[in-house]
Design an enzyme around this catalytic site. Structure first.
Site, PDB file in Angstrom:
ATOM      1  CG  ASP A 126      16.957  58.457  32.334  1.00  0.00           C
ATOM      2  OD1 ASP A 126      17.387  58.223  33.480  1.00  0.00           O
ATOM      3  OD2 ASP A 126      16.603  59.584  31.960  1.00  0.00           O
ATOM      4  NE  ARG A 169      18.309  72.385  35.860  1.00  0.00           N
ATOM      5  CZ  ARG A 169      18.277  71.215  36.490  1.00  0.00           C
ATOM      6  NH1 ARG A 169      17.326  70.339  36.218  1.00  0.00           N
ATOM      7  NH2 ARG A 169      19.190  70.921  37.394  1.00  0.00           N
TER       8      ARG A 169
END
Length: 279
Positions: free
Chosen positions: A148, A39
């Site tokens: 978030d 990632r």
């Protein structure tokens, strides 16, 4: 500068995993080393940084914390969600919470907080069900706060645009009422109607932060399928902070695979993954 190496060594992995745990509350055990490497390799390419050692030096610097932290967070967080996920919660919302709120004759709006909203499916599902309730019960003023940690998913959520594959769980009658199709017949995109999008306010928030700094107490808090990424101590710490912003008698929804067992919190369980604040 060209990227000459992008393998994550054990020393740099330990530094990053400790940093991610301290900042995000997410545990990165050794078996996730390859996942983290994969990632973050994209960030090395974007920044044209040659290796993880240099990346760590940059990330932990004052400049790096200001510039890179948000991108690193987006890279390592999981943002899996669906419309109408765990539908019993929404049935409980309409059958119990809405009538209770209307019977209270309150002059303020019903306040709902989707605390880890990802790309917006949860807050928009909530809004759809509340609009359905209004058709049965009459006028209901409500506000939805959606937060978030990832700024990227918040942008997607605020746009209200989804591919056809994302709306497969939405009933046909809901689709007709709450989704707009593109004027381009070849497009596979739909958009949440403006009336629902206006009901949701999006804000960046890290559940690992020391203070969430919300302006008002909430009647309902959704924190579903987030706690599973934390260890037990972090779970309790997060829930304690969440319920500081929950009105006495308010409701907390967690994921069905999650538990608050033995946390000694001012909550009583009403049904699976559904709690009410007692104090």
């Amino acid at each position: 500068m060209s990227v000459v190496s992008s393998k994550l060594g054990n020393s740099d992995f330990q530094k990053l995993s400790r940093f991610i745990y301290d900042r995000l509350g997410i545990k990165m055990p050794p078996e996730k080393k390859l996942l983290l490497e994969s990632r973050l390799q994209k960030r090395l390419r974007v920044l044209q940084i040659p290796d993880f050692k240099t990346y760590c030096t940059f990330l932990f610097s004052k400049e790096g914390l200001e510039q890179e932290l948000v991108f690193m967070t987006d890279a390592v967080t999981t943002n899996k969600t669906d419309f109408l996920r765990e539908p019993r919660h929404f049935d409980f919302l309409n059958s119990v919470i809405v009538p209770e709120f209307l019977n209270s004759k309150s002059q303020r709006p019903l306040r709902i907080w989707s605390s880890a909203c990802s790309t917006g499916e949860e807050p928009y599902t909530t809004a759809m069900f509340l609009q359905e309730a209004i058709e049965t019960t009459g006028p209901l003023n409500y506000e939805i706060l959606a937060t978030d940690i990832s700024t990227e998913v918040l942008k997607k959520a605020a746009s209200g645009i989804y591919g056809e594959d994302r709306i497969k769980d939405i009933p046909q009658n809901f689709r007709k009422k709450y989704l707009l199709r593109s004027k381009d017949p070849k497009s596979a995109l739909v958009k949440i109607i403006p009336e629902l999008r206006r009901k949701v306010t999006y804000k960046q928030l890290n559940l690992m932060g020391t203070d969430y700094r919300l302006d008002t107490l909430q009647d309902i808090i959704f924190c579903r399928n987030v706690l599973i990424y934390f260890d037990k101590e972090t779970q309790k710490n997060v829930v304690q902070k969440l319920i500081k912003y929950l009105r006495p008698g308010g409701y907390l929804f967690i994921g069905h695979s999650e538990s608050l067992f033995e946390m000694n919190l001012p909550l009583k369980q009403l049904m699976p993954a559904t709690f009410q604040k007692t104090l």
